[in-house]
Motif scaffolding. Structure first.
Motif, PDB file in Angstrom:
ATOM      1  N   ILE A  13       0.845  -1.195   0.000  1.00 42.29           N
ATOM      2  CA  ILE A  13       0.000   0.000   0.000  1.00 42.29           C
ATOM      3  C   ILE A  13       0.882   1.247   0.000  1.00 42.29           C
ATOM      4  O   ILE A  13       0.669   2.181  -0.776  1.00 42.29           O
ATOM      5  CB  ILE A  13      -0.973   0.014   1.195  1.00 42.29           C
ATOM      6  N   GLY A  14       1.903   1.253   0.867  1.00 45.24           N
ATOM      7  CA  GLY A  14       2.831   2.372   0.896  1.00 45.24           C
ATOM      8  C   GLY A  14       3.524   2.577  -0.445  1.00 45.24           C
ATOM      9  O   GLY A  14       3.673   3.700  -0.927  1.00 45.24           O
ATOM     10  N   GLY A  15       3.961   1.487  -1.057  1.00 49.38           N
ATOM     11  CA  GLY A  15       4.608   1.573  -2.363  1.00 49.38           C
ATOM     12  C   GLY A  15       3.696   2.151  -3.420  1.00 49.38           C
ATOM     13  O   GLY A  15       4.099   3.028  -4.208  1.00 49.38           O
ATOM     14  N   LEU A  16       2.457   1.693  -3.451  1.00 47.83           N
ATOM     15  CA  LEU A  16       1.506   2.215  -4.422  1.00 47.83           C
ATOM     16  C   LEU A  16       1.246   3.697  -4.195  1.00 47.83           C
ATOM     17  O   LEU A  16       1.212   4.481  -5.151  1.00 47.83           O
ATOM     18  CB  LEU A  16       0.190   1.426  -4.365  1.00 47.83           C
ATOM     19  N   VAL A  17       1.097   4.108  -2.945  1.00 48.38           N
ATOM     20  CA  VAL A  17       0.867   5.526  -2.644  1.00 48.38           C
ATOM     21  C   VAL A  17       2.051   6.368  -3.107  1.00 48.38           C
ATOM     22  O   VAL A  17       1.873   7.421  -3.739  1.00 48.38           O
ATOM     23  CB  VAL A  17       0.569   5.733  -1.137  1.00 48.38           C
ATOM     24  N   PHE A  18       3.271   5.920  -2.820  1.00 49.76           N
ATOM     25  CA  PHE A  18       4.455   6.649  -3.285  1.00 49.76           C
ATOM     26  C   PHE A  18       4.419   6.829  -4.797  1.00 49.76           C
ATOM     27  O   PHE A  18       4.696   7.909  -5.320  1.00 49.76           O
ATOM     28  CB  PHE A  18       5.745   5.916  -2.894  1.00 49.76           C
ATOM     29  N   ILE A  19       4.082   5.782  -5.516  1.00 50.94           N
ATOM     30  CA  ILE A  19       4.064   5.857  -6.978  1.00 50.94           C
ATOM     31  C   ILE A  19       2.949   6.768  -7.462  1.00 50.94           C
ATOM     32  O   ILE A  19       3.178   7.665  -8.283  1.00 50.94           O
ATOM     33  CB  ILE A  19       3.941   4.449  -7.600  1.00 50.94           C
ATOM     34  N   LEU A  20       1.734   6.567  -6.983  1.00 54.65           N
ATOM     35  CA  LEU A  20       0.595   7.352  -7.476  1.00 54.65           C
ATOM     36  C   LEU A  20       0.759   8.839  -7.178  1.00 54.65           C
ATOM     37  O   LEU A  20       0.472   9.682  -8.036  1.00 54.65           O
ATOM     38  CB  LEU A  20      -0.708   6.830  -6.875  1.00 54.65           C
ATOM     39  N   VAL A  21       1.223   9.181  -5.996  1.00 48.11           N
ATOM     40  CA  VAL A  21       1.370  10.585  -5.615  1.00 48.11           C
ATOM     41  C   VAL A  21       2.489  11.255  -6.409  1.00 48.11           C
ATOM     42  O   VAL A  21       2.323  12.350  -6.936  1.00 48.11           O
ATOM     43  CB  VAL A  21       1.614  10.713  -4.099  1.00 48.11           C
ATOM     44  N   ASN A  22       3.623  10.602  -6.505  1.00 44.70           N
ATOM     45  CA  ASN A  22       4.786  11.234  -7.118  1.00 44.70           C
ATOM     46  C   ASN A  22       4.811  11.153  -8.629  1.00 44.70           C
ATOM     47  O   ASN A  22       5.420  12.003  -9.281  1.00 44.70           O
ATOM     48  CB  ASN A  22       6.067  10.662  -6.515  1.00 44.70           C
ATOM     49  N   ALA A  23       4.156  10.171  -9.219  1.00 45.52           N
ATOM     50  CA  ALA A  23       4.122  10.067 -10.678  1.00 45.52           C
ATOM     51  C   ALA A  23       3.404  11.262 -11.297  1.00 45.52           C
ATOM     52  O   ALA A  23       3.681  11.622 -12.441  1.00 45.52           O
ATOM     53  CB  ALA A  23       3.455   8.761 -11.111  1.00 45.52           C
ATOM     54  N   GLY A  24       2.519  11.887 -10.549  1.00 45.39           N
ATOM     55  CA  GLY A  24       1.800  13.056 -11.056  1.00 45.39           C
ATOM     56  C   GLY A  24       2.716  14.216 -11.407  1.00 45.39           C
ATOM     57  O   GLY A  24       2.337  15.093 -12.180  1.00 45.39           O
ATOM     58  N   GLU A  25       3.925  14.235 -10.868  1.00 44.64           N
ATOM     59  CA  GLU A  25       4.884  15.298 -11.159  1.00 44.64           C
ATOM     60  C   GLU A  25       5.730  15.001 -12.399  1.00 44.64           C
ATOM     61  O   GLU A  25       6.540  15.825 -12.799  1.00 44.64           O
ATOM     62  CB  GLU A  25       5.804  15.509  -9.958  1.00 44.64           C
ATOM     63  N   LEU A  26       5.564  13.829 -12.994  1.00 50.47           N
ATOM     64  CA  LEU A  26       6.338  13.448 -14.170  1.00 50.47           C
ATOM     65  C   LEU A  26       5.585  13.826 -15.441  1.00 50.47           C
ATOM     66  O   LEU A  26       4.394  14.147 -15.397  1.00 50.47           O
ATOM     67  CB  LEU A  26       6.620  11.944 -14.139  1.00 50.47           C
ATOM     68  N   SER A  27       6.260  13.775 -16.580  1.00 48.65           N
ATOM     69  CA  SER A  27       5.601  14.105 -17.848  1.00 48.65           C
ATOM     70  C   SER A  27       4.447  13.136 -18.108  1.00 48.65           C
ATOM     71  O   SER A  27       4.437  12.011 -17.608  1.00 48.65           O
ATOM     72  CB  SER A  27       6.611  14.059 -18.992  1.00 48.65           C
ATOM     73  N   ALA A  28       3.476  13.597 -18.918  1.00 48.06           N
ATOM     74  CA  ALA A  28       2.216  12.859 -19.111  1.00 48.06           C
ATOM     75  C   ALA A  28       2.392  11.388 -19.484  1.00 48.06           C
ATOM     76  O   ALA A  28       1.831  10.534 -18.803  1.00 48.06           O
ATOM     77  CB  ALA A  28       1.346  13.569 -20.135  1.00 48.06           C
ATOM     78  N   GLY A 153      10.485   9.563  -5.160  1.00 43.51           N
ATOM     79  CA  GLY A 153       9.261   8.986  -4.608  1.00 43.51           C
ATOM     80  C   GLY A 153       8.788   7.771  -5.380  1.00 43.51           C
ATOM     81  O   GLY A 153       8.372   6.767  -4.787  1.00 43.51           O
ATOM     82  N   VAL A 154       8.841   7.853  -6.707  1.00 41.99           N
ATOM     83  CA  VAL A 154       8.410   6.723  -7.536  1.00 41.99           C
ATOM     84  C   VAL A 154       9.312   5.514  -7.280  1.00 41.99           C
ATOM     85  O   VAL A 154       8.831   4.391  -7.090  1.00 41.99           O
ATOM     86  CB  VAL A 154       8.390   7.102  -9.034  1.00 41.99           C
ATOM     87  N   LEU A 155      10.621   5.740  -7.261  1.00 36.59           N
ATOM     88  CA  LEU A 155      11.550   4.632  -7.028  1.00 36.59           C
ATOM     89  C   LEU A 155      11.413   4.067  -5.613  1.00 36.59           C
ATOM     90  O   LEU A 155      11.584   2.857  -5.403  1.00 36.59           O
ATOM     91  CB  LEU A 155      12.986   5.073  -7.309  1.00 36.59           C
ATOM     92  N   ALA A 156      11.095   4.919  -4.650  1.00 34.74           N
ATOM     93  CA  ALA A 156      10.831   4.423  -3.296  1.00 34.74           C
ATOM     94  C   ALA A 156       9.612   3.509  -3.302  1.00 34.74           C
ATOM     95  O   ALA A 156       9.597   2.476  -2.621  1.00 34.74           O
ATOM     96  CB  ALA A 156      10.629   5.583  -2.323  1.00 34.74           C
ATOM     97  N   GLY A 157       8.600   3.869  -4.081  1.00 33.46           N
ATOM     98  CA  GLY A 157       7.426   3.010  -4.213  1.00 33.46           C
ATOM     99  C   GLY A 157       7.768   1.668  -4.835  1.00 33.46           C
ATOM    100  O   GLY A 157       7.301   0.620  -4.380  1.00 33.46           O
ATOM    101  N   VAL A 158       8.613   1.696  -5.853  1.00 32.56           N
ATOM    102  CA  VAL A 158       9.059   0.452  -6.482  1.00 32.56           C
ATOM    103  C   VAL A 158       9.819  -0.398  -5.465  1.00 32.56           C
ATOM    104  O   VAL A 158       9.610  -1.612  -5.390  1.00 32.56           O
ATOM    105  CB  VAL A 158       9.933   0.760  -7.728  1.00 32.56           C
ATOM    106  N   ALA A 159      10.679   0.247  -4.676  1.00 25.99           N
ATOM    107  CA  ALA A 159      11.432  -0.489  -3.658  1.00 25.99           C
ATOM    108  C   ALA A 159      10.485  -1.127  -2.637  1.00 25.99           C
ATOM    109  O   ALA A 159      10.647  -2.299  -2.283  1.00 25.99           O
ATOM    110  CB  ALA A 159      12.429   0.443  -2.951  1.00 25.99           C
ATOM    111  N   LEU A 160       9.507  -0.376  -2.172  1.00 23.68           N
ATOM    112  CA  LEU A 160       8.556  -0.931  -1.199  1.00 23.68           C
ATOM    113  C   LEU A 160       7.791  -2.119  -1.780  1.00 23.68           C
ATOM    114  O   LEU A 160       7.614  -3.145  -1.113  1.00 23.68           O
ATOM    115  CB  LEU A 160       7.581   0.151  -0.731  1.00 23.68           C
TER     116      LEU A 160
END
Length: 179
Positions: A13-28, A153-160
Motif C-alpha cells: 500500500i505504501g509503495g503504491l501511494v508513493f508511486i501514485l502521488v509522485n508520478a503526477g509530477e512526471l511528464s504525461a 518517490g516513484v523509485l521508493a514506491g518500487v522499492a517498497l
C-alpha cells in the motif's frame, strides 16, 4: 506467516501511494505508465504475497513487548518527523524540492529498528535502500534537476513493492528437490 502477509500488505500500500502521488509530477506519458505499472505491481504483490501465500509453518510467535514498543516508537517518530521536516524544508530552508527525498529518508529510517526486534534482516535492506534513494534523490534534485525529487518517490514506491514481494517469498520455506 500472518505477520509477513500483514507486512507485505502495508508495504505494498505504501509503495503504491508513493508511486501514485509522485508520478503526477512526471511528464504525461511517463506519469501514466508509472501509475499503470504501479497498480499492476501492487495487484501482483497483493495476490502472491497476501491473498494466495503458499502454506508454510504454523503460526509464528507473536511479537515481544519490546518489538511492539520499538514498532510504536518508530511509527510515531516517522509520523512526527515527516511533517516537521517537511515544514522546515519548505518554510525555513526554502527547499521544497527536498520534501519528497525527506519523506523517503524518514520512511526508510523507520524500518531500521525492525530488523533486530523482528529478526527480519529484510527491514534493514529496505531501510538502507530507501535512505540511499533519498540521499541520491536529494543531491540530484539540488544539483542536476528538480525532476529527481518525484523520481525519488516513484523509485521508493518500487522499492517498497519489491521488498514486500521479496520479503514474503523469503518467509516461505523452500521445498527441497528430491533425487
Amino acid at each position: 506467516m500472518r505477520g509477513e502477509r500483514i507486512g507485505a500488505m502495508i508495504g505494498s500500500i505504501g509503495g503504491l501511494v508513493f508511486i501514485l502521488v509522485n508520478a503526477g509530477e512526471l511528464s504525461a506519458p511517463v506519469s501514466t505508465l508509472a501509475r499503470v505499472v504501479g497498480v499492476l505491481a501492487f495487484a501482483a504483490v497483493v495476490w502472491f504475497a497476501v491473498v494466495r501465500p503458499s502454506g508454510g509453518p504454523g503460526p509464528a510467535e507473536p511479537p515481544s513487548r519490546q518489538a511492539i514498543r520499538v514498532y510504536g516508537f518508530s511509527v510515531t517518530a516517522m509520523a512526527l518527523g515527516i511533517p516537521v521536516g517537511a515544514n522546515l524544508l519548505n518554510n525555513v530552508a526554502h527547499q521544497p524540492v527536498l520534501t519528497v527525498p525527506w519523506v523517503v529518508l524518514v520512511v526508510g529510517a523507520h524500518f531500521l529498528p525492525f530488523a533486530g526486534v523482528f529478526h527480519a534482516p529484510v527491514f534493514a535492506r529496505l531501510g538502507w535502500t530507501m535512505i540511499g534513494l533519498a540521499v541520491a534523490g536529494g543531491v540530484l534534485a539540488l544539483t542536476v534537476t528538480q525532476a529527481a525529487s518525484p523520481w525519488t518517490g516513484v523509485l521508493a514506491g518500487v522499492a517498497l513493492l519489491g521488498f514486500s514481494a521479496a520479503g514474503s517469498l523469503q518467509a516461505r520455506p523452500q521445498v527441497e528437490a528430491v533425487g
